[in-house]
Design a protein around this motif. Structure first.
Motif, PDB file in Angstrom:
ATOM      1  N   MET A   1     104.029   4.895 -62.795  1.00  0.00           N
ATOM      2  CA  MET A   1     105.023   5.916 -63.030  1.00  0.00           C
ATOM      3  C   MET A   1     104.409   7.295 -62.846  1.00  0.00           C
ATOM      4  SD  MET A   1     108.076   4.900 -64.170  1.00  0.00           S
ATOM      5  CE  MET A   1     108.722   5.813 -65.558  1.00  0.00           C
ATOM      6  N   ARG A  18     108.710  19.533 -62.287  1.00  0.00           N
ATOM      7  CA  ARG A  18     109.611  18.384 -62.400  1.00  0.00           C
ATOM      8  C   ARG A  18     108.948  17.426 -63.394  1.00  0.00           C
ATOM      9  NH1 ARG A  18     114.519  16.514 -61.922  1.00  0.00           N
ATOM     10  NH2 ARG A  18     113.826  16.589 -64.062  1.00  0.00           N
ATOM     11  N   TYR A  20     109.253  14.090 -65.717  1.00  0.00           N
ATOM     12  CA  TYR A  20     110.058  12.882 -65.829  1.00  0.00           C
ATOM     13  C   TYR A  20     110.084  12.372 -67.257  1.00  0.00           C
ATOM     14  CZ  TYR A  20     110.226  13.142 -60.847  1.00  0.00           C
ATOM     15  OH  TYR A  20     110.452  13.587 -59.565  1.00  0.00           O
ATOM     16  N   TYR A  22     110.707  14.155 -71.300  1.00  0.00           N
ATOM     17  CA  TYR A  22     111.126  15.435 -71.857  1.00  0.00           C
ATOM     18  C   TYR A  22     109.978  16.165 -72.553  1.00  0.00           C
ATOM     19  CZ  TYR A  22     113.176  18.916 -74.830  1.00  0.00           C
ATOM     20  OH  TYR A  22     113.455  20.091 -75.429  1.00  0.00           O
ATOM     21  N   ASP A  84     100.359   7.625 -64.197  1.00  0.00           N
ATOM     22  CA  ASP A  84      99.668   6.668 -65.057  1.00  0.00           C
ATOM     23  C   ASP A  84      98.956   5.628 -64.197  1.00  0.00           C
ATOM     24  OD1 ASP A  84     101.445   4.808 -64.205  1.00  0.00           O
ATOM     25  OD2 ASP A  84     102.572   4.697 -66.074  1.00  0.00           O
ATOM     26  N   SER A  86      99.543   2.775 -63.242  1.00  0.00           N
ATOM     27  CA  SER A  86     100.216   1.838 -62.348  1.00  0.00           C
ATOM     28  C   SER A  86     100.302   2.384 -60.927  1.00  0.00           C
ATOM     29  CB  SER A  86     101.621   1.523 -62.865  1.00  0.00           C
ATOM     30  OG  SER A  86     102.471   2.624 -62.632  1.00  0.00           O
ATOM     31  N   GLU A  87      99.936   3.636 -60.759  1.00  0.00           N
ATOM     32  CA  GLU A  87      99.998   4.195 -59.416  1.00  0.00           C
ATOM     33  C   GLU A  87      98.618   4.139 -58.763  1.00  0.00           C
ATOM     34  OE1 GLU A  87     102.733   4.966 -58.020  1.00  0.00           O
ATOM     35  OE2 GLU A  87     104.060   5.031 -59.759  1.00  0.00           O
ATOM     36  N   GLN A 127     113.798  14.939 -54.631  1.00  0.00           N
ATOM     37  CA  GLN A 127     114.644  13.881 -55.176  1.00  0.00           C
ATOM     38  C   GLN A 127     114.775  12.695 -54.240  1.00  0.00           C
ATOM     39  OE1 GLN A 127     118.346  15.707 -56.245  1.00  0.00           O
ATOM     40  NE2 GLN A 127     117.543  16.526 -58.148  1.00  0.00           N
ATOM     41  N   GLU A 128     114.553  12.952 -52.959  1.00  0.00           N
ATOM     42  CA  GLU A 128     114.621  11.842 -52.013  1.00  0.00           C
ATOM     43  C   GLU A 128     113.292  11.102 -51.913  1.00  0.00           C
ATOM     44  OE1 GLU A 128     117.419  10.816 -50.774  1.00  0.00           O
ATOM     45  OE2 GLU A 128     118.443  12.498 -51.750  1.00  0.00           O
ATOM     46  N   MET A 131     112.136   9.359 -57.677  1.00  0.00           N
ATOM     47  CA  MET A 131     113.316   9.354 -58.530  1.00  0.00           C
ATOM     48  C   MET A 131     112.939   8.840 -59.913  1.00  0.00           C
ATOM     49  SD  MET A 131     116.908   7.470 -57.896  1.00  0.00           S
ATOM     50  CE  MET A 131     117.518   6.537 -59.251  1.00  0.00           C
ATOM     51  N   GLY A 132     113.204   9.646 -60.908  1.00  0.00           N
ATOM     52  CA  GLY A 132     112.938   9.228 -62.279  1.00  0.00           C
ATOM     53  C   GLY A 132     111.505   8.799 -62.516  1.00  0.00           C
ATOM     54  N   GLY A 133     110.583   9.365 -61.738  1.00  0.00           N
ATOM     55  CA  GLY A 133     109.171   9.042 -61.943  1.00  0.00           C
ATOM     56  C   GLY A 133     108.697   7.866 -61.112  1.00  0.00           C
ATOM     57  N   MET A 134     109.583   7.332 -60.279  1.00  0.00           N
ATOM     58  CA  MET A 134     109.149   6.219 -59.443  1.00  0.00           C
ATOM     59  C   MET A 134     109.327   6.580 -57.972  1.00  0.00           C
ATOM     60  SD  MET A 134     110.158   2.781 -61.475  1.00  0.00           S
ATOM     61  CE  MET A 134     111.756   3.294 -61.988  1.00  0.00           C
ATOM     62  N   VAL A 135     108.409   6.085 -57.169  1.00  0.00           N
ATOM     63  CA  VAL A 135     108.451   6.423 -55.749  1.00  0.00           C
ATOM     64  C   VAL A 135     109.680   5.781 -55.125  1.00  0.00           C
ATOM     65  CG1 VAL A 135     107.217   6.304 -53.579  1.00  0.00           C
ATOM     66  CG2 VAL A 135     105.960   6.558 -55.700  1.00  0.00           C
ATOM     67  N   LEU A 136     110.498   6.610 -54.500  1.00  0.00           N
ATOM     68  CA  LEU A 136     111.759   6.115 -53.950  1.00  0.00           C
ATOM     69  C   LEU A 136     111.628   5.813 -52.467  1.00  0.00           C
ATOM     70  CD1 LEU A 136     114.880   5.736 -54.393  1.00  0.00           C
ATOM     71  CD2 LEU A 136     115.114   8.122 -53.765  1.00  0.00           C
TER      72      LEU A 136
END
Lengths: 198, 1245
Positions: A1, A18, A20, A22, A84, A86-87, A127-128, A131-136
């Motif tokens: 993440m 940005r 992800y 708060y 973290d 996991s990346e 954003q593309e 997304m939400g901390g995960m690679v889109l």
């Protein structure tokens, strides 16, 4: 993440933030300051990873030793990703490169001023990618295509206001250096393919 | 009117857009804050306008200001407005702003649910995309629950762009609403094989993220991932999968074995460094999981180490860094392979990149041995000198200490050397690790008895030269070591050569400038020293000297008595009085030394870090209970200033002693005595309690005779080097003796010698210089062995530890909103959701668990009863009975051991895959029958539903034809459900109705129609209100009225005021200060098409009668050009049902209640009820807040309780479309009304 993406310039002025997860605004600013402090001290020829909670209070700010900072420095800008375990470290380095190359395509020779005056557009591009901390998406053509389609839609609606005053003429090109790619992303065409009309 | 519009658009031309704002800020560098505050004022004006374009522009600017650190949460509502614009341009701005500044406690988020749902189902894929992106940043548990089903539908969208976003966001949904994981998982799994690589990658991403936290639940996916790994060419996907395997292998070593080959192939073939690196990492994880020392894997290790060496030697600093990082993982299990690259790693210590040096330091930790420790530490000490004043130096310092102290000082052969190193480290200026050095000094001095003499001498020197340490600033962290020095000198003062000198050093006036906690230790230990000095002088009959000593204390202590630090003050005053008293006695020529010494008798041993935590709480002790009456509010405020007394905590473990209570102390003392009695080295304290130390023990120790006095007296000269030299000599000597070789010359150069001996010498050959008698830590006698106290109970991923292989139960379907009729039915609703009543969904898992337990209990009870009955039954029934028994049992074990059995099934799948030939694609087809057969063989603990079938059809034959009919009808239904039926019928056929099933609503067969308790309150062309009334568990005189306001118009509704004419019995709760006729402002506004819920609290006196209250809602309708006041009258109907609270009741308690005879009865008959019995029960439960106590076939007992504690019991029977309800309640009028309401409910349908 991915926990946060920060872009700031050589003086620590934020150009895009940005988170992800708060954080209150003052906390965000503190994280930016600490990160800048940490990153700006480093020479350009040292490694691009920073980790270990003993090393700096920043890691207690962002939530522990599982996190590390991975950054790249382009001309006047720092692109910092806080991730973290996991990346993949090298993967994220490549992702930063993909992101910057995408910016370069969308803004035609991107420079700091583009980011200063079009923070919203940079967000839309980001954003593309994430997304939400995960690679889109990591395929640059796909990213550019989606961004363009959305921009076209915005244009068809008349835009936010009549054609925004284009930023002051590009002062300095960011000079994307040829950075060795660790990942072979397969088919990256340099040219954006012509898109079917929306 | 028209003028207004023109004026508006002219105004607009002068509005700043984002670019103007940025430019403005750049032009006002001097007074940025002031400029921005005027901009914010402008933005506030813009937000007040009706033009959505102006608002969007303002929100866009706010997003920029948020980045600069300005809190923009005040505009949250405007952001929602912009989000709900129909234009993509504005919507996107709104969602961006929301994603930047919304979070869980942003209260307007609850307004967005319907808007987001609308956007998710928008025909424009970018509306959907923008909504998904935004939602991924601010999803809350409520949003996740309400939207999970919509998002799940999107996972099968036709556009891959939407699919990949929907798949990714599911992870966030799982985190916030764990109940959604099981129902959504099958589809997620499906997406692993999506034709679009982006979607596939997203699915891999999500599953990897899930599996990382709870790997064991995802082990069964290994074959699928293996297939992907061998077929995918997308490096991103490969990296994720390979990382995932790294997390899975520790759980299943056989998986590791299977992985080695493909991973090795990848390592050889790939050109992508990132992939190579992750492969190496996972191979390392595999090798760690396999028991080491397997001969055929040494090749893999060699390959890894060799590849890592290439990375480390690379000129790219990133690769170098990662190489070292991975190397440190190998180090843990295969230190030998890494140690052979010591040269490379030592070289990295000199790298210009600090991060790389740090990683190399990490590696050193594992490279030390008894043999090379001194040498490596020497090298590090050189670096310490070079790295003056940096954080890196601090890091070096901690590493040196870590390396030396690891595994109980395993590698230290000479503790004198170590003490010298510590003393040398005290010379570092400005380090923040003074306390670390200090605690090491204390630890070594306490635990290594043999070193105490030496340590005390060193510490005395330190105390003597304290001025060198304290230097210029008070904040200098290094003065912490004086804490240790003072304590060691005091506690082990019998080792001091010249205690008087040390005593004087400790009482110098300059000490008063030290931090308080150190002064306190000084004062206390000065007293200990005083005792020693007295004893020494009295032994010499030197009364002059004793009196001088006392005088010294009396002269110096007043300085400390005046200290601002309380502890120092208190200790100093006590000791001063003591000394004064002693002085008096001395003047009378009384020998006092013995008694003074007795004050400090006894050994202080180290306490294990978790000792306190591990003391079990004695039975009957409630630590949270008040000992006395809790203080009143005002008192507690008075107590606050107590914080002032909180003492400055020195960061030593030692202070933990002070927290132990009397009892604990006594117990420890006892334990210590016991231990001392068993310790041959310990000479028991005689009644005269003179401290005698194990001098004998010290003599035994083969210490090399060195004349240390010279170097020790010269502070500031490095001396640890000498030990290195001496150590080499010592080893040489020992070795020479052992091998009975001719003695070599000693004065050769050190390096040469090392070279000569390092080769053949093995670890065991090196005898330590001191006998290391390391005192173990004390633990309370009845310590609990548990060690799992490191887990974080707040980890959100804990909730996601969910078994994914169990078949999905009906009750687990994702909730679909029912109380809003306007909700758009998404196309897939029919596919994956029978509508389950909201109420059931909301039941917390805890409750469910409880129910399960109850069910088991019930079952057990019924079984026992059956057993009793069995005795009276015919013998011929025996076989059938036992079969049934078995069925019940298997059912039971299934319930109880669901997770283990299903993992065993999954394991058998995996077993097959792991043991079969490496043709993964076909495995899935093959595994099903295999698992079925194996499971069949193991019979009793059958995890799958299929193998149970034969067992169940057997008793079927014996059943009556009526049952058969039923059975046939239901055979069409799902297998799982069928099973339950069987179960039920078994009992019916033999047990004659003793068996019972708890709360039929949860586990019944046919899906229930959607139900809603919300009923219409009032409606006009602008607004619609629906309401529900709920009892309050906490307060017996209050009910909560939930009202959903829905804006039906195209205008904006605001300033809504809700007012009710109170009756004597029921009153609306108004805020303090409000009059009895004032209305309550509804805390939100309604944009067009939006609905939202508000809560109103009413107080009620009597609950036995229903009641109607008249009320009015007033509001302002605001459209583009006008605004009008409107009102809407309504009648709030408080039914008696609304005073009932669903309260579970156990059947035994229920029986008692009925027996008690306090309840009065009444009954009701309903004709022509044409619904299944369980639907009937569910309706009563849902609409009238009852719970099922027991259900036996077509008869059920139900229970509920009013907010004022009235019991309401129902016995519901159904026969031929006629329902009879016998009811009992302690309040007849309440009962009558409730029955009327039930009647009404059923007359409606």
């Amino acid at each position: 993440m991915i926990k946060a993406i920060l872009i700031f310039n050589n003086h620590g002025k934020p150009r895009l933030i940005r988170f992800y997860q708060y954080f209150a605004e003052d906390m965000q600013q503190q994280i930016i300051r600490e990160t800048f402090h940490l990153v700006s001290k480093r020479d350009d020829n040292v490694c691009n990873f920073l980790e270990g909670e003993v090393f700096h209070p920043i890691f207690s700010l962002i939530g522990g030793s599982d996190y590390k900072l991975i950054y790249r420095h382009y001309a006047t800008l720092y692109f910092v990703f806080c991730v973290d375990s996991s990346e993949s470290e090298l993967g994220i380095l490549d992702l930063i490169q993909v992101f910057v190359e995408t910016l370069d395509k969308c803004f035609e020779n991107v420079c700091e001023l583009d980011l200063i005056f079009h923070m919203d557009k940079v967000h839309y591009i980001l954003q593309e990618v994430v997304m939400g901390g995960m690679v889109l998406e990591t395929n640059m053509n796909e990213i550019v295509a989606q961004v363009e389609l959305q921009n076209r839609m915005e244009k068809s609606e008349g835009g936010l206001s009549a054609a925004p005053a284009r930023a002051v003429s590009a002062v300095k090109n960011m000079n994307l250096p040829e950075i060795p790619r660790n990942i072979n992303i397969g088919d990256i065409n340099i040219k954006v393919p012509s898109l079917s009309p929306f | 009117m028209a003028l207004k519009i023109v004026k508006g658009s002219i105004d607009r031309m002068f509005d700043k857009n984002l670019q103007d704002l940025v430019r403005g800020i750049r032009n006002h560098k001097e007074e940025e804050a002031k400029y921005i505050s005027t901009c914010i004022d402008e933005i506030k004006q813009e937000l007040k306008q009706d033009n959505i374009a102006v608002k969007a522009n303002a929100v866009c600017k706010l997003t920029y200001l948020q980045m600069l650190g300005y809190d923009v949460s005040w505009a949250a509502f405007n952001i929602v407005e912009v989000m709900s614009s129909s234009k993509f341009t504005y919507k996107r701005i709104g969602y961006l702003a929301a994603s930047q500044c919304f979070h869980e406690s942003t209260d307007v988020i609850m307004l967005t649910t319907n808007q987001i749902r609308k956007d998710l189902s928008s025909p424009n894929q970018y509306d959907t995309g923008v909504a998904l992106t935004g939602l991924s940043c601010f999803v809350t548990p409520d949003l996740a629950r309400d939207l999970a089903n919509d998002i799940m539908t999107l996972m099968s969208h036709t556009k891959p762009y939407i699919r990949k976003k929907a798949v990714l966001i599911m992870y966030k949904v799982f985190l916030k609403y764990p109940e959604s994981l099981r129902p959504a998982f099958p589809r997620l799994k499906e997406k692993l094989e999506d034709p679009d690589p982006g979607v596939q990658s997203a699915a891999v991403n999500v599953i990897c993220e899930l599996a990382r936290r709870n790997p064991k639940n995802y082990l069964s996916l290994a074959p699928l991932f293996f297939k992907l790994m061998t077929s995918s060419t997308n490096n991103w996907v490969l990296i994720k999968i390979i990382k995932l395997f790294g997390a899975l292998t520790p759980l299943e070593p056989r998986l590791g074995k299977k992985l080695i080959e493909p991973l090795t192939n990848l390592i050889h073939s790939t050109s992508a460094m990132s992939l190579l690196y992750e492969c190496v990492n996972t191979v390392i994880a595999v090798l760690i999981s396999l028991s080491s020392g397997m001969p055929n894997h040494s090749a893999s290790i060699q390959l890894c180490v060799q590849k890592l060496r290439i990375l480390i030697e690379d000129s790219d600093q990133n690769l170098k860094y990662l190489g070292l990082l991975a190397m440190s993982k190998i180090l843990k299990t295969h230190p030998k392979s890494v140690q052979s690259h010591k040269d490379l790693i030592l070289q990295c210590l000199d790298d210009k990149d600090e991060s790389i040096r740090l990683r190399a330091l990490d590696l050193l930790y594992g490279m030390v041995s008894k043999k090379n420790l001194m040498e490596i530490v020497k090298k590090l000490m050189l670096h310490v000198d070079k790295a003056e004043g940096t954080t890196y130096r601090d890091e070096l310092l901690t590493k040196i200490i870590d390396i030396c102290s690891q595994s109980n000082y395993q590698y230290i052969t000479n503790f004198e050397w170590y003490i010298s190193i510590l003393v040398e480290l005290t010379r570092l200026e400005g380090t923040r690790h003074g306390h670390l050095i200090a605690s090491q000094m204390l630890d070594v001095a306490i635990r290594v008895k043999a070193i105490r003499g030496f340590a005390v001498a060193q510490m005395a020197t330190l105390l003597d030269n304290a001025h060198l340490l304290t230097g210029n600033t008070q904040r200098n962290g290094i003065c912490e070591v004086l804490y240790a020095a003072a304590w060691i000198c005091g506690e082990f003062s019998e080792h001091l050569e010249d205690p008087m000198q040390t005593l004087e050093a400790m009482l110098r006036p300059k000490v008063a400038t030290l931090p308080g906690h150190i002064q306190a230790v000084y004062v206390q230990n000065a007293a200990k020293l005083f005792a020693t000095v007295l004893q020494k002088h009295e032994g010499e009959m030197d009364s002059q000297a004793t009196q001088e000593t006392s005088q010294l204390l009396i002269d110096r202590l007043p300085l400390f008595v005046q200290s601002a630090n309380l502890e120092v003050q208190e200790r100093a005053s006590c000791i001063l009085q003591l000394v004064k008293y002693i002085q008096k006695l001395q003047q009378k020529n009384v020998d006092v030394a013995e008694e003074v010494t007795a004050l400090f008798a006894g050994e202080l041993n180290p306490v294990a870090p978790k000792a306190q935590k591990k003391v079990p709480i004695p039975e009957g002790l409630d630590l949270d209970a008040w000992i006395n009456e809790p203080p009143s509010e005002s008192e507690s405020e008075d107590e606050k200033p107590k914080a002032v007394f909180a003492k400055e905590e020195p960061k030593h473990s030692r202070t933990k002693h002070t927290e132990v209570d009397e009892k604990e102390l006594a117990r420890r003392r006892e334990a210590r005595k016991q231990e001392q009695a068993n310790n041959p080295f310990y000479i028991k304290a005689s009644p005269s309690s003179q401290k005698v130390y194990d001098a004998a023990g010290v003599e035994h120790i083969p210490v090399v005779q060195i004349d240390l006095s010279v170097p020790l007296k010269v502070p500031g000269m490095p001396m640890s080097d000498q030990y290195l030299k001496l150590e080499v000599e010592r080893r040489q000597k020992v070795k020479a003796e052992r091998k009975k070789k001719e003695k070599k010359k000693k004065r050769e150069k050190r390096g040469k010698e090392r070279k000569a001996y390092s080769g053949p010498e093995s670890e065991e050959d090196i005898a330590p210089a001191q006998q290391v008698d390391i005192v173990t830590e004390e633990m309370p006698e009845n310590a609990l062995p548990s060690d799992d106290d490191d887990k974080d109970p707040n980890d959100p991923h804990k909730a996601l530890d969910i078994d994914l292989d169990k078949p999905l139960a009906d009750s687990e379907k994702l909730p679909v909103r029912t109380h809003r009729p306007e909700v758009l039915k998404s196309p897939a609703d029919g596919l994956d959701g029978e509508n389950v009543p909201l109420e059931i969904k909301k039941k917390s898992s805890k409750e469910k668990k409880e129910k399960k337990k109850d069910k088991e209990k019930d079952r057990k009870r019924s079984k026992e009863e059956k057993k009793k009955k069995k005795k009276h039954k015919e013998v011929e029934e025996e076989p059938l009975e036992s079969q049934l028994e078995e069925a019940v049992q298997s059912e039971e074990t299934k319930e109880v051991e669901a997770p283990p059995t299903s993992t065993s099934a999954e394991a058998s799948d995996l077993d097959f895959w792991l043991s079969s030939a490496p043709v993964p694609p076909t495995t899935q087809e093959v595994t099903a029958p295999l698992s079925a057969t194996t499971v069949d063989a193991s019979s009793a603990a059958a995890p799958d539903s299929e193998p149970e079938e034969p067992k169940e059809t057997e008793p079927e034959d014996t059943k009556s034809s009526k049952h058969k009919k039923k059975k046939q009808k239901k055979e069409k239904e799902k297998e799982k459900k069928k099973k339950r039926h069987h179960h039920h019928h078994h009992h019916h056929s033999d047990g004659g109705g003793e068996d019972s099933v708890q709360n039929g609503t949860v586990e019944e067969e046919e899906p229930l129609p959607p139900m809603s308790n919300y009923s219409l309150l009032a409606e006009n062309s602008y607004i619609k209100m629906v309401y529900d009334i709920q009892g309050n568990h906490q307060d017996e005189s209050k009910v909560i009225v939930l009202v959903i306001f829905e804006n039906k118009s195209d205008s904006f509704l605001k300033s809504m005021e809700f007012n009710v004419l109170d009756s004597l019995n029921s009153k609306l709760q108004r805020p303090e200060g409000a009059g009895p006729h004032d209305g309550l402002t509804v805390p939100f506004q309604l944009p067009p098409g939006v609905s939202n819920e508000a809560r109103f609290v009413f107080s009620v006196q009597s609950v036995v009668m229903p009641q109607k209250l008249k009320g009015t809602l007033t509001f302002i309708v605001k459209s583009e050009d006008s605004s009008t006041h409107e009102k809407l009258d309504f009648k709030l109907h408080f039914t008696c049902t609304s005073y009932l609270i669903t309260t579970p009741c156990y059947s035994d308690a229920y029986a008692k209640l009925l027996e008690s005879g306090d309840l009065k009865g009444s009954s009701l008959r309903l004709e022509g009820i044409n619904m299944p019995f369980h639907h009937l029960l569910a309706r009563i439960c849902f609409h009238h807040h009852f719970s099922v106590v027991e259900r036996i076939d077509s008869c059920a007992s139900m229970y509920s309780r009013s907010i004022q504690g009235h019991h309401v019991c129902l016995l519901v029977k159904i026969a031929d479309q006629t329902v009879s309800i016998d009811a009992k309640c302690d309040e007849p009028s309440l009962l009558g009304n409730v029955l009327d309401e039930i009647k009404q409910t059923f007359s409606k349908c």
